[in-house]
Write a protein that holds these residues in place. Structure first.
Motif: not given
Length: 254
Positions: A57-78
């Motif tokens: 699963a993508p995390s903020i690491y991939e977001v900061l690295s530029g490989t994944v946009p932020a919207e793809r890494a956001i998850l919904k918590a309970a």
């Protein structure tokens, strides 16, 4: 457009992550759209809202690295909070970003794409003043400083305020101080009262009226992966974070 608030203190164990989680959830309970950004490699905000990242699963690491946009890494918590999660490999990002051009602006650019989807974005910073925290302060509109009612608290606060001034001068001239939040207050302890009096005397406008006490239920909630409102909504800790959310909204004219 969301107001971006960085929760920062270079000292660990001051209630920063506890505040990030429980203030986020209290704002959600009041009908606000909230994104909690975990930029601390310890990933305590991520686990504290019950998020367990799959290996791929993508995390903020991939977001900061530029490989994944932020919207793809956001998850919904309970708890109804949207979370931009992290894992331990975020520690590598600090090293990797050092040689990058515009390295201090990386998080700011990433959040621009999702900012219109929220009322508040809360960034849980690591307990240091390294490059990840600088990114958070550069991206933020304001800083909320949790300050424990313990020895050396004021000394650490002075250092952090100097850092905020340097960020204003060099990277983010509009960075404001959202407020100073006293945490871990113990009415039986003279030192707690002394720190409280010092902060209220020196930061009359900046200090939140809400004070977060030491509370067993607050300490227990993270081990269950839930904010205090879900773990024990009748606790003093839950009442205080709801009070803080009201005060924050009032300060922002909401």
């Amino acid at each position: 457009m969301a107001k971006i608030i960085a929760l920062a203190n270079q000292k660990g164990g001051v209630g920063k992550t506890t505040t990030a989680i429980n203030l986020s959830e209290a704002l959600v309970q009041k009908g606000k759209r909230v994104l909690l950004v975990d930029i601390d490699p310890q990933a305590n905000s991520t686990s504290g809202v019950g998020v367990s990242l799959a290996k791929d699963a993508p995390s903020i690491y991939e977001v900061l690295s530029g490989t994944v946009p932020a919207e793809r890494a956001i998850l919904k918590a309970a708890a109804g909070i949207d979370v931009l999660p992290t894992r331990i490999d975020l520690a590598a990002a600090e090293v990797e970003l050092v040689s990058e051009e515009g390295r201090e602006q990386r998080l700011k650019r990433c959040l621009q794409h999702v900012r219109d989807n929220y009322d508040f974005i809360l960034i849980d910073c690591q307990p240091s003043l390294g490059l990840l925290t600088v990114n958070a302060l550069t991206a933020a509109d304001s800083v909320l400083i949790p300050l424990q009612c313990e020895y050396y608290a004021m000394e650490g606060l002075g250092q952090l305020l100097k850092t905020i001034r340097r960020i204003r001068e060099n990277l983010n001239p509009s960075l404001g101080l959202e407020g100073i939040l006293l945490t871990m207050y113990d009415a039986r302890n003279n030192l707690s009262d002394e720190v409280k009096e010092q902060v209220e005397a020196n930061f009359q406008k900046e200090a939140f009226k809400t004070v977060i006490p030491r509370n067993v239920r607050l300490s227990e909630a993270p081990s269950y992966g839930t904010p205090i409102n879900m773990y024990d909504k009748s606790s003093v800790g839950a009442a205080k974070y709801n009070e803080l959310a009201d005060e924050l909204l009032a300060r922002n004219g909401l």
